[in-house]
Design a protein around this motif. Structure first.
Motif, PDB file in Angstrom:
ATOM      1  N   PHE A   1      31.028  28.828  60.715  1.00  0.00           N
ATOM      2  CA  PHE A   1      30.084  27.946  60.427  1.00  0.00           C
ATOM      3  C   PHE A   1      30.985  27.206  58.822  1.00  0.00           C
ATOM      4  O   PHE A   1      32.408  26.948  58.315  1.00  0.00           O
ATOM      5  N   GLU A   2      30.247  26.110  58.805  1.00  0.00           N
ATOM      6  CA  GLU A   2      31.284  25.137  58.207  1.00  0.00           C
ATOM      7  C   GLU A   2      31.859  24.819  56.292  1.00  0.00           C
ATOM      8  O   GLU A   2      32.886  24.751  56.585  1.00  0.00           O
ATOM      9  N   GLU A   3      30.953  25.750  55.794  1.00  0.00           N
ATOM     10  CA  GLU A   3      31.321  25.977  54.394  1.00  0.00           C
ATOM     11  C   GLU A   3      32.158  26.952  54.062  1.00  0.00           C
ATOM     12  O   GLU A   3      32.470  26.753  52.944  1.00  0.00           O
ATOM     13  N   SER A   4      32.764  27.990  55.473  1.00  0.00           N
ATOM     14  CA  SER A   4      33.919  29.054  54.998  1.00  0.00           C
ATOM     15  C   SER A   4      34.585  29.082  55.505  1.00  0.00           C
ATOM     16  O   SER A   4      34.175  28.928  56.715  1.00  0.00           O
ATOM     17  N   ILE A   5      35.872  28.936  55.156  1.00  0.00           N
ATOM     18  CA  ILE A   5      36.980  29.014  56.581  1.00  0.00           C
ATOM     19  C   ILE A   5      37.475  30.252  56.350  1.00  0.00           C
ATOM     20  O   ILE A   5      38.268  30.088  57.142  1.00  0.00           O
ATOM     21  N   SER A   6      36.497  31.103  55.240  1.00  0.00           N
ATOM     22  CA  SER A   6      37.378  32.505  55.872  1.00  0.00           C
ATOM     23  C   SER A   6      36.656  33.681  56.311  1.00  0.00           C
ATOM     24  O   SER A   6      36.855  34.744  56.731  1.00  0.00           O
TER      25      SER A   6
END
Length: 325
Positions: free
Chosen positions: A199-204
């Motif tokens: 999802f957009e809010e987390s790149i991890s």
């Protein structure tokens, strides 16, 4: 999390003994211009400061997170008695997916030991009467898994929720032409086919990151399979130098060597300044083809444009799930 803080090592291992002596301590900064209440400050500081305090006075060879976890409840009791509004992160349930013999296995855990974890697989909110978690369980169909921790019948955490998709490529072997970055592994070698969407809010979470101009992976479905659709998700987060690929290609093969192209799309707006953060999922529908191998290729033809701080560099490619239906 307290785990992340505890695993921080103030003295980098690459420093010599002479250089290491200049590391004289640790500190924790918190900027409060956007924090309106002291109670919220407390919730951000604690119990993280307990982790930080211990690593400040404990040498690397004596750190023991499991021992720290066992002692943590006593410290939380003290914070309760002192009226400290500490954060409930240690009570939060982490939902993880592993693949065992090609089958999805869901595991649930908390940083704080000894908690009751209750869960559901139908998208409903877990309660004290929901299924008690004892060991990893199978997930063989598309599900919304929700979980929470309880103490003496009282809900102690926010509801954790993860959507898992089961499809024809789930748990199948993936061969990579170029390796994903170790910091952004999206779940490892099965990260592209583990049923998890980013999802957009987390790149991890769930994202695999590639620094090379081309991302290429082949999924082995193990037998000739009817394929009606193929899709993959790509992240744009320009603040992190992650841009949508200029081109995405899907191909199908019977033998893993001779591939037939079934989808090829170029994106003229992939370097648009107005696109700050979004997820794009190119999809090839109504294919009505058969094959054993599915290949996805994402290509960056152009570098980061001159309006960006990374001008001239090739952007990252971030992909979450290759879905075959």
């Amino acid at each position: 999390t307290i785990t992340t803080v505890y695993n921080y090592e103030p003295v980098p291992e690459e420093l010599s003994e002479e250089e290491a002596k200049y590391v004289i301590g640790v500190q924790a900064n918190i900027w409060t211009e956007y924090i309106p209440k002291w109670e919220y400050v407390e919730s951000l500081l604690f119990p993280r400061l307990l982790s930080l305090s211990e690593i400040a006075w404990t040498s690397a060879d004596r750190k023991d997170f499991e021992d720290f976890r066992q002692r943590l409840p006593y410290h939380l009791d003290r914070l309760d008695q002192m009226g400290v509004n500490y954060g409930k992160d240690p009570f939060q349930v982490a939902i993880a997916m592993q693949l065992k013999k090609g089958q999805q296995q869901v595991s649930l855990s908390t940083e704080l030991p000894g908690l009751q974890i209750r869960y559901t697989t139908d998208g409903t909110e877990p309660t004290i009467s929901s299924t008690l978690y004892k060991e990893p369980f199978g997930c063989t169909k598309t599900s919304t898994i929700k979980a929470a921790s309880f103490v003496n019948g009282r809900l102690m955490s926010e509801i954790s929720s993860v959507d898992y998709l089961s499809h024809k490529a789930t748990g199948k072997r993936v061969a990579y032409e170029n390796e994903f970055n170790a910091k952004y592994d999206g779940g490892g070698d099965f990260g592209l086919v583990d049923g998890r969407f980013g999802f957009e809010e987390s790149i991890s979470f769930a994202w695999q990151g590639f620094v090379s101009p081309t991302m290429e992976a082949i999924v082995d479905l193990e037998e000739i399979t009817a394929i009606n659709s193929i899709s993959a998700g790509f992240l744009s987060d320009q603040r992190q130098w992650i841009f949508q690929p200029d081109q995405v290609i899907f191909e199908v093969s019977d033998d893993g060597e001779n591939f037939k192209e079934v989808f090829d799309r170029k994106y003229s707006d992939s370097r648009t300044e107005s696109v700050i953060q979004e997820v794009v999922r190119p999809t090839a529908d109504d294919l009505k083809v058969q094959g054993r191998y599915v290949r996805v290729r994402a290509i960056n033809h152009t570098p980061i444009p001159d309006w960006h701080a990374g001008v001239g560099k090739m952007p990252w490619i971030f992909v979450d799930e290759l879905v075959v239906e």
